[in-house]
Design an enzyme around this catalytic site. Structure first.
Site, mmCIF file in Angstrom:
data_model
loop_
_atom_site.group_PDB
_atom_site.id
_atom_site.type_symbol
_atom_site.label_atom_id
_atom_site.label_comp_id
_atom_site.label_asym_id
_atom_site.label_seq_id
_atom_site.Cartn_x
_atom_site.Cartn_y
_atom_site.Cartn_z
ATOM 1 N N PRO A 9 0.751 -1.231 -0.066
ATOM 2 C CG PRO A 9 -0.150 -1.268 2.199
ATOM 3 C CD PRO A 9 0.479 -2.088 1.126
ATOM 4 C CG ASN A 10 -0.195 4.241 1.292
ATOM 5 O OD1 ASN A 10 -1.080 4.605 0.673
ATOM 6 N ND2 ASN A 10 -0.252 3.735 2.460
ATOM 7 N NE ARG A 17 4.259 6.820 1.820
ATOM 8 C CZ ARG A 17 4.272 5.516 2.153
ATOM 9 N NH1 ARG A 17 4.940 4.480 1.374
ATOM 10 N NH2 ARG A 17 4.188 5.064 3.671
ATOM 11 C CE1 TYR A 22 9.190 4.810 2.873
ATOM 12 C CE2 TYR A 22 7.518 6.573 2.855
ATOM 13 C CZ TYR A 22 8.031 5.549 3.490
ATOM 14 O OH TYR A 22 7.409 5.081 4.664
ATOM 15 C CG ASN A 73 8.612 -2.040 0.294
ATOM 16 O OD1 ASN A 73 7.948 -2.121 1.242
ATOM 17 N ND2 ASN A 73 9.114 -0.999 -0.310
ATOM 18 C CB ALA A 76 1.427 0.023 6.220
ATOM 19 C CG HIS A 79 5.207 -2.454 9.953
ATOM 20 N ND1 HIS A 79 6.446 -2.936 10.061
ATOM 21 C CD2 HIS A 79 5.215 -1.531 9.069
ATOM 22 C CE1 HIS A 79 7.268 -2.183 9.393
ATOM 23 N NE2 HIS A 79 6.376 -1.305 8.786
ATOM 24 C CG ASP A 86 -0.778 -17.486 8.112
ATOM 25 O OD1 ASP A 86 0.295 -17.350 8.606
ATOM 26 O OD2 ASP A 86 -1.877 -17.142 8.832
ATOM 27 C CD GLU A 97 10.426 -7.713 5.981
ATOM 28 O OE1 GLU A 97 10.408 -8.732 6.415
ATOM 29 O OE2 GLU A 97 10.151 -6.533 6.395
ATOM 30 C CG HIS A 99 11.149 -2.438 4.570
ATOM 31 N ND1 HIS A 99 9.858 -2.483 4.341
ATOM 32 C CD2 HIS A 99 11.419 -3.435 5.287
ATOM 33 C CE1 HIS A 99 9.175 -3.378 4.981
ATOM 34 N NE2 HIS A 99 10.144 -4.118 5.423
ATOM 35 C CG LEU A 100 11.665 2.128 -1.003
ATOM 36 C CD1 LEU A 100 10.572 2.997 -1.344
ATOM 37 C CD2 LEU A 100 12.714 2.581 -2.265
ATOM 38 C CB SER A 101 12.812 4.071 4.995
ATOM 39 O OG SER A 101 11.870 3.334 5.219
ATOM 40 N NE ARG A 106 10.138 5.742 8.558
ATOM 41 C CZ ARG A 106 9.469 5.603 7.462
ATOM 42 N NH1 ARG A 106 9.691 4.672 6.659
ATOM 43 N NH2 ARG A 106 8.384 6.567 7.654
ATOM 44 N NE ARG A 110 7.274 4.097 9.880
ATOM 45 C CZ ARG A 110 6.488 4.087 9.064
ATOM 46 N NH1 ARG A 110 5.837 3.396 8.163
ATOM 47 N NH2 ARG A 110 5.419 5.296 9.170
HETATM 48 C C1 DQA Z 1 8.392 0.923 3.734
HETATM 49 C C2 DQA Z 1 8.559 0.956 5.043
HETATM 50 C C3 DQA Z 1 6.967 0.728 5.822
HETATM 51 O O1 DQA Z 1 7.021 1.161 7.329
HETATM 52 C C4 DQA Z 1 6.033 1.956 5.405
HETATM 53 O O2 DQA Z 1 4.955 1.629 5.684
HETATM 54 C C5 DQA Z 1 6.134 2.117 3.792
HETATM 55 C C6 DQA Z 1 7.302 1.818 3.164
HETATM 56 C C7 DQA Z 1 9.832 1.225 3.186
HETATM 57 O O3 DQA Z 1 9.914 0.940 1.937
HETATM 58 O O4 DQA Z 1 10.574 1.876 3.649
HETATM 59 O O5 DQA Z 1 5.031 2.265 3.326
HETATM 60 O O6 DQA Z 1 8.210 -0.315 3.581
#
Ligand code: DQA
Length: 165
Positions: A9-10, A17, A22, A73, A76, A79, A86, A97, A99-101, A106, A110
């Site tokens: 998501p997002n 964003r 990011y 990725n 959200a 978490h 599953d 897995e 993540h960008l950040s 943070r 997270r």
């Molecule tokens: C994220 C980190 C997550 O905590 C956050 O909810 C995101 C982006 C990242 O790529 O850093 O939407 O997955």
């Protein structure tokens, strides 16, 4: 080799964003980079995004039969989602897995990933390079797994494919 990237998501908002966290690349920019790197290495790359948890679960099921590796990725949902965890453990698709950040630098919520325990490993904090490093990790994982398979068929037991002893 076939690798599919799933984005949660997002992440469709990347580019505008919170660019201070990011970066300024859009998801389409990232997809193009990853596909190019894949093409250079003779790897078929899938790349999808959804804001819906159910859709992501459906895709994990599909990817487990159509691809060799999943790079996710989960944004959200990382978490919160027992369903995604599953789906990964239920299909046993080898998963990385990303993540960008750096989620550990943070907010505390997270710091917990529900999917990390069912993944081969995690890459976080390298921005767009997290996506490219995951491709590299899949290549190495495939090599290491092939060595492990050969050694197992030779009668030597190897539980961890990265164990070079
Ligand atoms: C994220 C980190 C997550 O905590 C956050 O909810 C995101 C982006 C990242 O790529 O850093 O939407 O997955």
């Amino acid at each position: 080799m076939k690798i599919c990237y799933l984005n949660g998501p997002n992440l469709n908002l990347l580019g505008t964003r919170q660019p201070e966290i990011y970066g300024t690349s859009t998801l389409a920019d990232i997809a193009a980079l990853v596909r190019k790197r894949g093409a250079d290495r003779n790897i078929e790359v899938g790349f999808r995004q959804s804001n819906s948890e159910g859709q992501l679960v459906e895709w994990v099921h599909e990817i487990a039969t159509d691809y060799d590796y999943l790079v996710i990725n989960a944004a959200a949902y990382t978490h919160t989602s027992v369903a995604l965890r599953d789906a990964i453990s239920g299909t046993q698709i080898p998963t990385i897995e990303i993540h960008l950040s750096n989620v550990y630098s943070r907010e505390e919520f997270r710091h917990k990933s529900l999917i990390a325990p069912v993944c081969v490993g995690q890459i976080a904090g390298f921005g767009v390079d997290s996506y490219l490093l995951a491709l590299e990790a899949c290549v190495r994982l495939k090599k290491a797994t092939n060595v492990a398979k050969t050694e197992t068929s030779n009668g030597k037991k190897k539980k961890n494919p990265f164990d070079d002893k």
